[in-house]
Design a protein around this motif. Structure first.
Motif, PDB file in Angstrom:
ATOM      1  N   THR A 297       0.707  -1.308   0.168  1.00  0.00           N
ATOM      2  CA  THR A 297       0.041   0.038   0.056  1.00  0.00           C
ATOM      3  C   THR A 297       0.929   1.167  -0.062  1.00  0.00           C
ATOM      4  O   THR A 297       0.742   1.904  -1.057  1.00  0.00           O
ATOM      5  CB  THR A 297      -0.955   0.017   1.291  1.00  0.00           C
ATOM      6  OG1 THR A 297      -0.238  -0.267   2.407  1.00  0.00           O
ATOM      7  CG2 THR A 297      -2.060  -1.185   1.150  1.00  0.00           C
ATOM      8  N   GLY A 298       1.406   1.569   1.233  1.00  0.00           N
ATOM      9  CA  GLY A 298       2.270   2.747   1.210  1.00  0.00           C
ATOM     10  C   GLY A 298       2.941   2.853   2.510  1.00  0.00           C
ATOM     11  O   GLY A 298       2.731   1.831   3.512  1.00  0.00           O
TER      12      GLY A 298
ATOM     13  N   GLN B 101       2.657   3.705  -5.020  1.00  0.00           N
ATOM     14  CA  GLN B 101       2.160   3.602  -3.657  1.00  0.00           C
ATOM     15  C   GLN B 101       2.424   4.923  -2.833  1.00  0.00           C
ATOM     16  O   GLN B 101       3.143   5.569  -3.356  1.00  0.00           O
ATOM     17  CB  GLN B 101       3.195   2.635  -3.005  1.00  0.00           C
ATOM     18  CG  GLN B 101       2.913   0.816  -3.560  1.00  0.00           C
ATOM     19  CD  GLN B 101       3.821   0.091  -2.872  1.00  0.00           C
ATOM     20  OE1 GLN B 101       4.520   0.382  -1.619  1.00  0.00           O
ATOM     21  NE2 GLN B 101       3.812  -1.181  -3.263  1.00  0.00           N
TER      22      GLN B 101
END
Length: 248
Positions: free
Chosen positions: A25-26, A53
């Protein structure tokens, strides 16, 4: 475990794909001072951007402690300079200015407890949750600088608000600890291969001109990143030490 053995073990942590850190995701990078984000995590920020991301950056202190005797750069002007350097640095890594938060706590006086620290922890957790991050990364709690230790303590406060979001530590000044310094159990975590992004990371570090050049020439006591320090942080791997799970 002593610091030298701990860090040697950290340099042998398994190399994992970026997604093992970010959860695909990040991530949120928490830096005590402007420049720590590029030193410790410049490679993964560039790698995350390349994968689409989300990256958010939180700079905890105002950075005004680096040149306390400069007449040309009094605190307000120095703070503005260091914040702009941060924006320039992370832009090289693909992070837009709106993804950077400056908490502006006092350099060399970041609190590790109390209401201000709790508020900072809540803000970091809010950023992590709202951006859908998979990880929060902060300086190692044994780094021999009070602000690095305080930033780590703040992220530990935030852990109870992070849910499934993992938290990791990246060492910056830990390499300067005296041999024999006790730092606890052996590290767990991972390393990420950032070799493809070394040039971008080096450019991000160089964007912090007040810390890497003679830009501020009227303070002989001012801080300067030594070339060997920069070399250490522009290798092929970045280290992320898993923090203990929250106990409550």
């Amino acid at each position: 475990m002593h610091a030298d053995a701990f860090l040697a073990a950290a340099e042998r942590l398994p190399v994992r794909d970026l997604d093992a850190l970010t959860g695909g995701t990040g991530l949120v990078i928490v830096a005590p001072h402007p420049d720590d984000e590029s030193l410790g995590c410049g490679g993964v920020m560039a790698a995350a951007h390349a994968r689409g991301q989300t990256v958010a950056v939180v700079i905890v202190s105002d950075g005004c402690g680096s040149h306390t005797h400069s007449a040309l750069y009094p605190p307000d002007k120095l703070r503005a300079l260091r914040e702009q350097e941060t924006l320039d640095a992370v832009a090289v890594l693909g992070v837009p200015p709106e993804a950077v938060t400056f908490l502006r706590m006092p350099d060399a006086g970041v609190p590790s407890s109390g209401p201000e620290a709790e508020a900072a922890a809540a803000r970091i957790a809010e950023i992590a949750v709202t951006t859908g991050a998979g990880a929060v990364c902060v300086t190692w709690g044994h780094d021999p600088h009070c602000d690095h230790q305080a930033a780590a303590a703040i992220v530990r406060m935030a852990q109870g608000r992070l849910g499934a979001i993992r938290s990791y530590a990246y060492p910056v000044w830990g390499w300067t600890l005296p041999e024999g310094t006790e730092v606890g159990n052996a590290p767990t975590g991972l390393r990420v291969d950032v070799g493809a992004h070394r040039s971008a990371k080096a450019a991000a570090i160089a964007a912090h001109r007040s810390q890497t050049t003679d830009l501020i020439a009227d303070d002989p006591t001012g801080f300067r990143l030594e070339p060997q320090m920069i070399t250490r942080f522009t290798g092929d791997f970045e280290i992320f030490i898993a923090l203990d799970e929250p106990t409550s």
